[in-house]
Design a protein around this motif. Structure first.
Motif, PDB file in Angstrom:
ATOM      1  N   PRO A   1      -4.321  65.064  78.107  1.00 60.13           N
ATOM      2  CA  PRO A   1      -5.054  66.249  78.391  1.00 60.13           C
ATOM      3  C   PRO A   1      -6.495  66.250  78.416  1.00 60.13           C
ATOM      4  O   PRO A   1      -7.095  64.934  78.027  1.00 60.13           O
ATOM      5  CB  PRO A   1      -4.419  67.413  77.757  1.00 60.13           C
ATOM      6  CG  PRO A   1      -4.111  66.634  76.268  1.00 60.13           C
ATOM      7  CD  PRO A   1      -3.454  65.247  76.979  1.00 60.13           C
ATOM      8  N   SER A   2      -7.255  66.950  78.925  1.00 59.35           N
ATOM      9  CA  SER A   2      -8.548  66.864  78.704  1.00 59.35           C
ATOM     10  C   SER A   2      -9.475  66.535  77.321  1.00 59.35           C
ATOM     11  O   SER A   2      -8.748  66.860  76.478  1.00 59.35           O
ATOM     12  CB  SER A   2      -9.389  68.129  79.435  1.00 59.35           C
ATOM     13  OG  SER A   2      -9.004  69.361  78.531  1.00 59.35           O
ATOM     14  N   PRO A   3     -10.482  65.714  77.435  1.00 61.50           N
ATOM     15  CA  PRO A   3     -11.009  65.398  76.216  1.00 61.50           C
ATOM     16  C   PRO A   3     -11.370  66.461  75.512  1.00 61.50           C
ATOM     17  O   PRO A   3     -11.754  67.639  75.638  1.00 61.50           O
ATOM     18  CB  PRO A   3     -11.940  64.481  76.476  1.00 61.50           C
ATOM     19  CG  PRO A   3     -12.410  64.530  77.765  1.00 61.50           C
ATOM     20  CD  PRO A   3     -10.950  65.262  78.613  1.00 61.50           C
ATOM     21  N   TRP A   4     -11.322  66.425  73.958  1.00 62.70           N
ATOM     22  CA  TRP A   4     -11.701  67.336  73.103  1.00 62.70           C
ATOM     23  C   TRP A   4     -13.058  67.321  72.833  1.00 62.70           C
ATOM     24  O   TRP A   4     -13.704  66.327  73.166  1.00 62.70           O
ATOM     25  CB  TRP A   4     -10.814  67.179  71.744  1.00 62.70           C
ATOM     26  CG  TRP A   4     -11.282  65.722  71.018  1.00 62.70           C
ATOM     27  CD1 TRP A   4     -12.153  65.629  70.554  1.00 62.70           C
ATOM     28  CD2 TRP A   4     -10.263  64.595  71.203  1.00 62.70           C
ATOM     29  NE1 TRP A   4     -12.123  64.322  69.793  1.00 62.70           N
ATOM     30  CE2 TRP A   4     -11.018  63.613  70.419  1.00 62.70           C
ATOM     31  CE3 TRP A   4      -9.385  64.095  71.926  1.00 62.70           C
ATOM     32  CZ2 TRP A   4     -10.670  62.306  70.358  1.00 62.70           C
ATOM     33  CZ3 TRP A   4      -8.934  62.781  71.952  1.00 62.70           C
ATOM     34  CH2 TRP A   4      -9.533  61.958  70.952  1.00 62.70           C
ATOM     35  N   VAL A   5     -13.516  68.335  72.104  1.00 62.31           N
ATOM     36  CA  VAL A   5     -15.064  68.366  71.798  1.00 62.31           C
ATOM     37  C   VAL A   5     -15.342  67.458  70.861  1.00 62.31           C
ATOM     38  O   VAL A   5     -14.704  67.153  69.663  1.00 62.31           O
ATOM     39  CB  VAL A   5     -15.495  69.880  71.387  1.00 62.31           C
ATOM     40  CG1 VAL A   5     -16.965  69.996  71.072  1.00 62.31           C
ATOM     41  CG2 VAL A   5     -15.020  70.655  72.359  1.00 62.31           C
ATOM     42  N   ASP A   6     -16.394  66.606  70.628  1.00 60.94           N
ATOM     43  CA  ASP A   6     -16.850  65.621  69.808  1.00 60.94           C
ATOM     44  C   ASP A   6     -17.123  66.140  68.380  1.00 60.94           C
ATOM     45  O   ASP A   6     -17.154  65.309  67.307  1.00 60.94           O
ATOM     46  CB  ASP A   6     -18.105  64.747  70.487  1.00 60.94           C
ATOM     47  CG  ASP A   6     -17.780  63.933  71.355  1.00 60.94           C
ATOM     48  OD1 ASP A   6     -16.612  63.325  71.255  1.00 60.94           O
ATOM     49  OD2 ASP A   6     -18.417  63.669  71.968  1.00 60.94           O
ATOM     50  N   GLY A   7     -17.104  67.557  68.214  1.00 60.47           N
ATOM     51  CA  GLY A   7     -17.603  68.123  66.909  1.00 60.47           C
ATOM     52  C   GLY A   7     -16.168  68.098  66.019  1.00 60.47           C
ATOM     53  O   GLY A   7     -16.358  68.529  64.866  1.00 60.47           O
ATOM     54  N   ALA A   8     -15.057  68.234  66.611  1.00 62.68           N
ATOM     55  CA  ALA A   8     -14.050  68.596  65.962  1.00 62.68           C
ATOM     56  C   ALA A   8     -13.096  67.433  65.333  1.00 62.68           C
ATOM     57  O   ALA A   8     -12.274  66.865  65.959  1.00 62.68           O
ATOM     58  CB  ALA A   8     -12.947  69.382  67.041  1.00 62.68           C
ATOM     59  N   TRP A   9     -13.565  66.886  64.378  1.00 63.70           N
ATOM     60  CA  TRP A   9     -13.029  65.551  63.686  1.00 63.70           C
ATOM     61  C   TRP A   9     -12.564  66.248  62.390  1.00 63.70           C
ATOM     62  O   TRP A   9     -12.853  66.842  61.745  1.00 63.70           O
ATOM     63  CB  TRP A   9     -13.907  64.682  63.374  1.00 63.70           C
ATOM     64  CG  TRP A   9     -14.557  63.927  64.809  1.00 63.70           C
ATOM     65  CD1 TRP A   9     -15.840  64.353  65.273  1.00 63.70           C
ATOM     66  CD2 TRP A   9     -13.826  63.237  65.751  1.00 63.70           C
ATOM     67  NE1 TRP A   9     -15.968  63.541  66.459  1.00 63.70           N
ATOM     68  CE2 TRP A   9     -14.799  62.760  66.627  1.00 63.70           C
ATOM     69  CE3 TRP A   9     -12.634  62.497  65.645  1.00 63.70           C
ATOM     70  CZ2 TRP A   9     -14.727  61.953  67.771  1.00 63.70           C
ATOM     71  CZ3 TRP A   9     -12.540  61.807  66.697  1.00 63.70           C
ATOM     72  CH2 TRP A   9     -13.392  61.618  67.766  1.00 63.70           C
ATOM     73  N   PRO A  10     -11.354  65.465  62.043  1.00 59.91           N
ATOM     74  CA  PRO A  10     -10.412  64.497  62.726  1.00 59.91           C
ATOM     75  C   PRO A  10      -9.487  65.050  63.703  1.00 59.91           C
ATOM     76  O   PRO A  10      -9.429  66.446  63.748  1.00 59.91           O
ATOM     77  CB  PRO A  10      -9.446  63.933  61.681  1.00 59.91           C
ATOM     78  CG  PRO A  10      -9.685  64.937  60.547  1.00 59.91           C
ATOM     79  CD  PRO A  10     -10.831  65.746  60.565  1.00 59.91           C
ATOM     80  N   VAL A  11      -9.071  64.699  64.531  1.00 59.03           N
ATOM     81  CA  VAL A  11      -8.063  64.951  65.692  1.00 59.03           C
ATOM     82  C   VAL A  11      -6.641  64.205  65.412  1.00 59.03           C
ATOM     83  O   VAL A  11      -6.475  63.208  65.284  1.00 59.03           O
ATOM     84  CB  VAL A  11      -8.658  64.514  67.104  1.00 59.03           C
ATOM     85  CG1 VAL A  11      -7.789  65.044  68.057  1.00 59.03           C
ATOM     86  CG2 VAL A  11     -10.166  65.138  67.470  1.00 59.03           C
ATOM     87  N   ARG A  12      -5.866  65.570  65.398  1.00 54.82           N
ATOM     88  CA  ARG A  12      -4.479  65.009  65.367  1.00 54.82           C
ATOM     89  C   ARG A  12      -3.754  64.866  66.789  1.00 54.82           C
ATOM     90  O   ARG A  12      -3.996  66.022  67.599  1.00 54.82           O
ATOM     91  CB  ARG A  12      -3.847  66.023  64.588  1.00 54.82           C
ATOM     92  CG  ARG A  12      -2.409  65.570  64.049  1.00 54.82           C
ATOM     93  CD  ARG A  12      -1.907  66.030  62.743  1.00 54.82           C
ATOM     94  NE  ARG A  12      -0.709  65.911  62.464  1.00 54.82           N
ATOM     95  CZ  ARG A  12      -0.301  64.930  61.806  1.00 54.82           C
ATOM     96  NH1 ARG A  12      -1.194  63.794  61.759  1.00 54.82           N
ATOM     97  NH2 ARG A  12       0.898  64.444  61.461  1.00 54.82           N
ATOM     98  N   VAL A  13      -3.059  63.927  67.179  1.00 48.38           N
ATOM     99  CA  VAL A  13      -2.384  63.804  68.294  1.00 48.38           C
ATOM    100  C   VAL A  13      -0.903  63.610  68.509  1.00 48.38           C
ATOM    101  O   VAL A  13      -0.483  62.780  67.362  1.00 48.38           O
ATOM    102  CB  VAL A  13      -2.966  62.696  69.169  1.00 48.38           C
ATOM    103  CG1 VAL A  13      -2.224  62.515  70.418  1.00 48.38           C
ATOM    104  CG2 VAL A  13      -4.580  62.913  69.452  1.00 48.38           C
ATOM    105  N   GLU A  14      -0.031  64.242  69.144  1.00 42.93           N
ATOM    106  CA  GLU A  14       1.445  64.159  69.034  1.00 42.93           C
ATOM    107  C   GLU A  14       1.689  63.290  70.483  1.00 42.93           C
ATOM    108  O   GLU A  14       1.433  63.796  71.562  1.00 42.93           O
ATOM    109  CB  GLU A  14       2.072  65.310  68.970  1.00 42.93           C
ATOM    110  CG  GLU A  14       3.695  65.234  69.047  1.00 42.93           C
ATOM    111  CD  GLU A  14       4.373  66.582  69.386  1.00 42.93           C
ATOM    112  OE1 GLU A  14       5.295  66.554  68.812  1.00 42.93           O
ATOM    113  OE2 GLU A  14       3.772  67.428  69.251  1.00 42.93           O
ATOM    114  N   VAL A  15       2.317  62.088  70.385  1.00 47.26           N
ATOM    115  CA  VAL A  15       2.872  61.420  71.462  1.00 47.26           C
ATOM    116  C   VAL A  15       4.280  61.598  71.654  1.00 47.26           C
ATOM    117  O   VAL A  15       5.087  61.574  70.920  1.00 47.26           O
ATOM    118  CB  VAL A  15       2.661  60.016  71.440  1.00 47.26           C
ATOM    119  CG1 VAL A  15       3.132  59.069  72.655  1.00 47.26           C
ATOM    120  CG2 VAL A  15       1.127  59.660  71.082  1.00 47.26           C
ATOM    121  N   VAL A  16       4.596  62.126  72.926  1.00 46.63           N
ATOM    122  CA  VAL A  16       5.970  62.430  73.316  1.00 46.63           C
ATOM    123  C   VAL A  16       6.597  61.329  74.579  1.00 46.63           C
ATOM    124  O   VAL A  16       5.687  61.102  75.373  1.00 46.63           O
ATOM    125  CB  VAL A  16       6.174  63.855  73.619  1.00 46.63           C
ATOM    126  CG1 VAL A  16       7.678  64.179  74.186  1.00 46.63           C
ATOM    127  CG2 VAL A  16       5.817  64.573  72.447  1.00 46.63           C
TER     128      VAL A  16
END
Length: 179
Positions: free
Chosen positions: A114-129
């Protein structure tokens, strides 16, 4: 949590030796079955073509099974060459082991990010399906999805699964901010 999905773009090639040209690659094309009745017994084969010489070969799906032992919907799918049934049989690990072939997924899958996240929101959690059992190394998949080098992925990503070992099932990971 951001969702990433691994989609199949086409059926994978089969790593299967051709008896004519000794090539190691075959394809199912549009996917066809051959159904042959012998009295009350039925044979069902998945037809594959050599990628080099175009020779057609048969992979046994069912051999000498009573017609009544098959589900009527499944039998109809064999007769009309149902694409979903072709994919299900091709991706069946038991069929692959019994007929001694492996699947070559090169160029047969795509990662939907999906569209990239905002650089200020760290850390980023991602789920791969995974929609299909595509064997992919997580470090390569994450590098492709984030546009990073694999070394940077190893430094910035925290994951519960080994990043350098191919996976066919979903997983989650966390991307840490740059140092």
């Amino acid at each position: 949590m951001l969702p990433w999905v691994v989609h199949r773009t086409r059926l994978p090639l089969l790593s299967l030796r051709c008896v004519d040209c000794l090539s190691e690659s075959a394809a199912t094309g549009e996917g066809r079955f051959r159904v042959n009745a012998n009295g009350k017994l039925l044979d069902v084969w998945l037809l594959v073509r050599c990628a080099s010489c175009d020779r057609t070969s048969k992979i046994p799906v069912h051999e000498r099974v009573p017609v009544r032992s098959l589900d009527p919907a499944e039998l109809h799918g064999y007769r009309v060459n149902d694409p979903e049934l072709v994919a299900a049989r091709l991706l069946d690990p038991l069929l692959a082991r019994r007929n001694r072939f492996t699947l070559d997924w090169t160029g047969a899958w795509r990662l939907h990010v999906p569209s990239p996240w905002v650089d200020g929101a760290w850390p980023v959690r991602v789920e791969v399906v995974f929609e299909d059992p595509v064997p992919v190394r997580p470090d390569r998949l994450i590098a492709q999805g984030l546009g990073l080098s694999r070394n940077e992925v190893l430094r910035r990503v925290k994951c519960d699964v080994p990043l350098r070992r191919p996976r066919t099932a979903g997983f989650t990971f966390t991307v840490m901010a740059r140092d």
